[in-house]
Design an enzyme around this catalytic site. Sequence first.
Site, mmCIF file in Angstrom:
data_model
loop_
_atom_site.group_PDB
_atom_site.id
_atom_site.type_symbol
_atom_site.label_atom_id
_atom_site.label_comp_id
_atom_site.label_asym_id
_atom_site.label_seq_id
_atom_site.Cartn_x
_atom_site.Cartn_y
_atom_site.Cartn_z
ATOM 1 N N ARG A 1 -4.903 -43.867 61.108
ATOM 2 C CA ARG A 1 -5.874 -42.991 61.769
ATOM 3 C C ARG A 1 -5.160 -41.909 62.563
ATOM 4 O O ARG A 1 -4.171 -42.176 63.243
ATOM 5 C CB ARG A 1 -6.767 -43.800 62.718
ATOM 6 C CG ARG A 1 -7.583 -44.842 61.981
ATOM 7 C CD ARG A 1 -8.535 -45.570 62.887
ATOM 8 N NE ARG A 1 -9.184 -46.644 62.143
ATOM 9 C CZ ARG A 1 -10.055 -47.506 62.658
ATOM 10 N NH1 ARG A 1 -10.384 -47.413 63.941
ATOM 11 N NH2 ARG A 1 -10.595 -48.446 61.919
ATOM 12 N N ARG B 1 -3.525 -48.025 70.662
ATOM 13 C CA ARG B 1 -4.044 -46.958 69.814
ATOM 14 C C ARG B 1 -2.898 -46.320 69.047
ATOM 15 O O ARG B 1 -2.142 -45.518 69.593
ATOM 16 C CB ARG B 1 -4.774 -45.918 70.675
ATOM 17 C CG ARG B 1 -5.686 -44.968 69.935
ATOM 18 C CD ARG B 1 -6.396 -44.034 70.882
ATOM 19 N NE ARG B 1 -7.311 -44.730 71.768
ATOM 20 C CZ ARG B 1 -8.602 -44.931 71.489
ATOM 21 N NH1 ARG B 1 -9.118 -44.460 70.394
ATOM 22 N NH2 ARG B 1 -9.364 -45.597 72.337
ATOM 23 N N GLU C 1 -11.741 -53.922 73.058
ATOM 24 C CA GLU C 1 -12.284 -54.242 71.739
ATOM 25 C C GLU C 1 -11.182 -54.763 70.825
ATOM 26 O O GLU C 1 -10.107 -54.176 70.715
ATOM 27 C CB GLU C 1 -12.914 -52.987 71.130
ATOM 28 C CG GLU C 1 -13.429 -53.208 69.723
ATOM 29 C CD GLU C 1 -13.853 -51.888 69.060
ATOM 30 O OE1 GLU C 1 -14.223 -50.954 69.787
ATOM 31 O OE2 GLU C 1 -13.794 -51.813 67.824
ATOM 32 N N SER D 1 -15.050 -55.322 65.750
ATOM 33 C CA SER D 1 -16.402 -54.781 65.799
ATOM 34 C C SER D 1 -17.102 -55.273 64.542
ATOM 35 O O SER D 1 -16.670 -54.972 63.438
ATOM 36 C CB SER D 1 -16.345 -53.255 65.834
ATOM 37 O OG SER D 1 -17.616 -52.732 66.125
ATOM 38 N N ARG E 1 -3.681 -55.487 68.326
ATOM 39 C CA ARG E 1 -4.363 -55.768 69.589
ATOM 40 C C ARG E 1 -4.329 -57.262 69.911
ATOM 41 O O ARG E 1 -4.301 -57.636 71.092
ATOM 42 C CB ARG E 1 -5.806 -55.241 69.550
ATOM 43 C CG ARG E 1 -5.823 -53.711 69.571
ATOM 44 C CD ARG E 1 -7.210 -53.139 69.773
ATOM 45 N NE ARG E 1 -7.135 -51.672 69.848
ATOM 46 C CZ ARG E 1 -8.163 -50.882 70.125
ATOM 47 N NH1 ARG E 1 -9.369 -51.414 70.340
ATOM 48 N NH2 ARG E 1 -8.007 -49.587 70.174
#
Length: 428
Positions: free
Chosen positions: A261, A276, A348, A351, A390
């Site tokens: 990303r 991130r 998070e 999801s 994460r």
Amino acid sequence: MLDLALLRRDPQRVRRSAERRGFGAGFVDEVVELDARLRAAKTATEALKAEKNALTATIAKAPDRAAEAARLRPVIATLEERIAIAAAAVPPLEAAIDALLADVPNVLDDSVPDGSGEDDNVLVRDSGPPPPLGFEAKPHWEIGEALGILDFERAAKLSGARFSVLRGPGARLSRALAAFFLARAQERGYVEIAPPLLVTPQTMWSTGQLSKFADAMFYDADAGLFLIPTAEVPLTALHANEILPGEALPLQYAAHTACFRKEAGAAGKDTRGLIRQHQFEKVELVWLADPQKSFETLERLTADAEALLQELELPYRVMLLCGADVGFNAAMSYDLEVWLPGQNTYREISSCSNCTDFQARRAQIRFRRDPNAKPELVHTLNGSGLAIGRTLVAVLENYQQPDGSVLVPAALVPFAGFETITPDGVAH
RNA sequence: GGAGAGGUGGCAGAGCGGUUGAAUGCAGCGGUCUUGAAAACCGCCGGCGGUGAUGAAUCGUCCGAGGGUUCGAAUCCCUCCCUCUCCGCCA
């Protein structure tokens, strides 16, 4: 993609959903009007075509085809001109509708709470208050760098910002997490898939990543391929343009992949550590489900992801996303958030979403309830089970010890092959 | 990257430019027969869209994708994509 028929039948529902998302609802009336014009244009065109086809058939049936063709040619030519005029109205209307609908998000489920941002997400359940460490918690980047298992400086040398190098026990722990997640997924009925990490624009479109999120993805224009931002894309699109037999459902897929990303809109956000990154690993879980069962399937999927956190004994909570926070493709989502003592916050880590028929319509993934039944769109669901980077962050921060060492969660030991990383960075 | 072959309905496999949305076989569905099953026999059996009540009916469209020729194309022409075989290269 929204169902045009739904928009026609129940524009009020679509309007209300759009408003709850904070998305302008002006498109509803526009689309309804364009759709009416489109159907009128099609009906007119098709009536003329039917006329022409009838004349052509008389030529085919005539005893002297050449003579009949010569006789009818002028009539047909006139008809053709009228067809061309009538047909010319169709593509612009279709394009206008597609353009309006392309960026319209899925219709929210009624059970989604109202809200204007993440502060309005609703706590569904948690694992209890996070146990105190009993000493000053360090953030994972400090822990990892001190142990020599995380190296952001050399990553920056190689690739710039937002990359990481995992070394020794860090790399092994990351690999152990992937193996652990996949093993549990298999036990829960997921079929492991190793998909392509590069996919076509068509595939990206089919799962709703295009065109809205184009600038968030890595794209090689020369090859015409995107790097996947999540394995949701290839797993969901695996059965694109297929009509599955009813008994094939539900299909459960799991894949461990790298994800890529650009995080274009995230400048300055989470610049430190593993949270991130431009490239990260994830085990993704995807279901293709019977539409009548997709909401119970969402509970199941969420529970599957949640069980991983429980087994790793990481403090977490489950949040039901409010209307403003539900993603583009989803009708309803739960976020799993893991406790990070080094940052004194929940983040998070998964999801889980029910995308209902929104992606299935784009990707044309259908099934027959019965052998002679009409094809129906499946419902697609996806969730991380879990994000590996994460989770590594959560393990480092929750299992850190006062002396700088890190314990390996018991469930992970069989996969890692060691129980602790001592302050000198050695695995034992 | 080079050379050749091919892409037709769930599968297999036909298809002189003219009632072909597509023969035939298999699979599937319904039925007859049977205590039940099998076999046999009969019938049905693609997608999308429009009109219509999500029914009947009817029209349009689709034979890898996109263009073209023609009154008419699965059938002729062009471009692209994919698959297979051989050669080269390569983790």
